[in-house]
Design an enzyme around this catalytic site. Structure first.
Site, PDB file in Angstrom:
ATOM      1  N   LYS A 151      17.061  36.110  59.350  1.00 37.10           N
ATOM      2  CA  LYS A 151      18.179  36.956  58.925  1.00 37.10           C
ATOM      3  C   LYS A 151      18.131  38.255  59.712  1.00 37.10           C
ATOM      4  O   LYS A 151      17.122  38.980  59.687  1.00 37.10           O
ATOM      5  CB  LYS A 151      18.048  37.271  57.434  1.00 37.10           C
ATOM      6  CG  LYS A 151      18.855  36.352  56.541  1.00 37.10           C
ATOM      7  CD  LYS A 151      18.741  36.814  55.107  1.00 37.10           C
ATOM      8  CE  LYS A 151      19.947  36.428  54.299  1.00 37.10           C
ATOM      9  NZ  LYS A 151      19.808  36.836  52.890  1.00 37.10           N
TER      10      LYS A 151
HETATM   11  O1  G3P Z   1      22.507  36.277  49.965  1.00 41.73           O
HETATM   12  C1  G3P Z   1      22.766  37.629  49.771  1.00 41.73           C
HETATM   13  C2  G3P Z   1      22.301  38.075  48.438  1.00 41.73           C
HETATM   14  O2  G3P Z   1      20.926  37.905  48.322  1.00 41.73           O
HETATM   15  C3  G3P Z   1      22.726  39.417  48.033  1.00 41.73           C
HETATM   16  O3  G3P Z   1      23.127  39.275  46.744  1.00 41.73           O
HETATM   17  O4  G3P Z   1      23.649  39.922  44.472  1.00 41.73           O
HETATM   18  O5  G3P Z   1      22.068  41.322  45.852  1.00 41.73           O
HETATM   19  O6  G3P Z   1      24.504  41.294  46.336  1.00 41.73           O
HETATM   20  P1  G3P Z   1      23.350  40.529  45.807  1.00 41.73           P
END
Ligand code: G3P
Length: 216
Positions: free
Chosen positions: A84
């Site tokens: 990533k």
């Molecule tokens: O895949 C991206 C994710 O891990 C971010 O999610 O819920 O932290 O915005 P969030």
């Protein structure tokens, strides 16, 4: 649309892998920190358990550092690890270098169609628009997924769109409608996707009625 799990929790990953629907895993430092485990142990076990790509975040601020990290992660299994890379100038430099080395990349923290175009041009394997975080600030997160899918198709890029930062089952439905190649979904949302109250009542009724059938 393929389904990845957005988790670093090996119990959750093993469970969903046993459902027969899991095509990959995405992690980030926040998710790994919740496990309390050392990063390398955590990722190595996930790579062993899962068939598809496993995304692991590079944290260096510059392209040289990201490329170095990516090469180290690729040693685990270069056919399974996707590194990533955060969107940005250094990130783009790293992605284009890694593309030439055949190391998979997932450009993360993407919030606009221009960022999708740049990541695709640089040779990203995956690009991850964050839906929930845009919704959080009153922008339509899914709009970026729709634009990303359309521009990748129009310009015939090979980059795959991962609908990320998914917060609820309707996000998954909308990601399908947008034609996302992949949705990466947290465990609790995957569990909610399975359930429907009419399925539950239907199963109970068939079970109860089965008991009423004469055995002979
Ligand atoms: O895949 C991206 C994710 O891990 C971010 O999610 O819920 O932290 O915005 P969030």
């Amino acid at each position: 649309m393929k389904i990845f799990i957005d988790s670093a929790d090996i119990k959750e990953i093993r469970d969903v892998a046993s459902w027969g629907i899991l095509a990959g895993v995405t992690t980030n430092p926040t998710l790994v920190s919740k496990t309390g485990r050392p990063l390398r142990d955590c990722i190595a076990e996930i790579v062993e358990v899962v068939e598809g790509p496993v995304s692991v975040e590079a944290i260096s601020p510059d392209a040289d550092g990201m490329v170095k990290e990516a090469r180290e992660w690729a040693e685990l299994d270069r056919n399974k690890v996707a590194v990533k890379i955060p969107m940005g100038v250094e990130g783009l430099k790293a992605v284009s270098r890694l593309a030439k080395e055949g190391i998979m990349t997932n450009v993360t923290l993407v919030f606009s169609p221009n960022q999708v175009l740049l990541a695709s041009r640089a040779g990203a394997t995956f690009v991850s628009p964050f839906i929930g975080r845009l919704d959080d600030i009153s922008h339509d997160g899914m709009e970026v997924v729709r634009d990303a899918v359309a521009l990748i198709e129009y310009y015939d890029f090979s980059t795959q769109v991962i609908a990320a930062s998914i917060r609820h089952p309707l996000h998954v439905v909308e990601a399908m409608r947008a034609g996302a190649h992949i949705a990466t979904v947290p465990y609790d949302v995957l569990v909610k996707m399975v359930r429907h109250p009419l399925t539950d009542t239907g199963i109970k009724k068939f079970y109860d009625d089965y008991q009423k059938i004469p055995k002979k």
